[in-house]
Design an enzyme around this catalytic site. Sequence first.
Site, PDB file in Angstrom:
ATOM      1  N   MET A  32       0.926  -1.185  -0.215  1.00  0.00           N
ATOM      2  CA  MET A  32       0.128   0.106   0.069  1.00  0.00           C
ATOM      3  C   MET A  32       0.863   1.248  -0.135  1.00  0.00           C
ATOM      4  O   MET A  32       1.876   1.505   0.789  1.00  0.00           O
ATOM      5  CB  MET A  32      -0.767  -0.067   1.138  1.00  0.00           C
ATOM      6  CG  MET A  32      -1.938  -1.257   1.307  1.00  0.00           C
ATOM      7  SD  MET A  32      -2.977  -1.098   2.688  1.00  0.00           S
ATOM      8  CE  MET A  32      -4.120   0.377   2.300  1.00  0.00           C
ATOM      9  N   ASP A  33       0.745   1.968  -1.065  1.00  0.00           N
ATOM     10  CA  ASP A  33       1.808   3.132  -1.023  1.00  0.00           C
ATOM     11  C   ASP A  33       0.721   4.363  -1.808  1.00  0.00           C
ATOM     12  O   ASP A  33      -0.123   4.061  -2.528  1.00  0.00           O
ATOM     13  CB  ASP A  33       2.793   2.961  -2.180  1.00  0.00           C
ATOM     14  CG  ASP A  33       3.810   4.027  -2.085  1.00  0.00           C
ATOM     15  OD1 ASP A  33       3.937   4.802  -1.182  1.00  0.00           O
ATOM     16  OD2 ASP A  33       4.622   4.295  -3.288  1.00  0.00           O
TER      17      ASP A  33
END
Length: 105
Positions: A32-33
């Site tokens: 997740m970025d």
Amino acid sequence: LSLNRNNVILARGGVAGGLNREAMPRHVAVIMDGNVRWARQRGLPSSAGHEAGVRSLRELVELCCRWGVKVLTVFAFSYDNWVEVEFLMKLFEKSIKSELEGFIR
């Protein structure tokens, strides 16, 4: 979502269809970025980006369940998040507690 007689996943709601259940991976890993970047682009506080990330993760978990993905690994904490540790830990705890019942099979 439903399966046709050839065991091909038929999807609704904007999800790509025509996926073959047997071709699904058993394990998916996600990094997740960009939650803070997403929020900043919209003039929102970083917390709004993290909350949007939780909603996206929930949708991903549901899709993995529907499509037969048995294992989902999520990398949801990076070096850049250390300045927000307290908020993120509370968000993780709140999200896990609120979703746990729905994901227990």
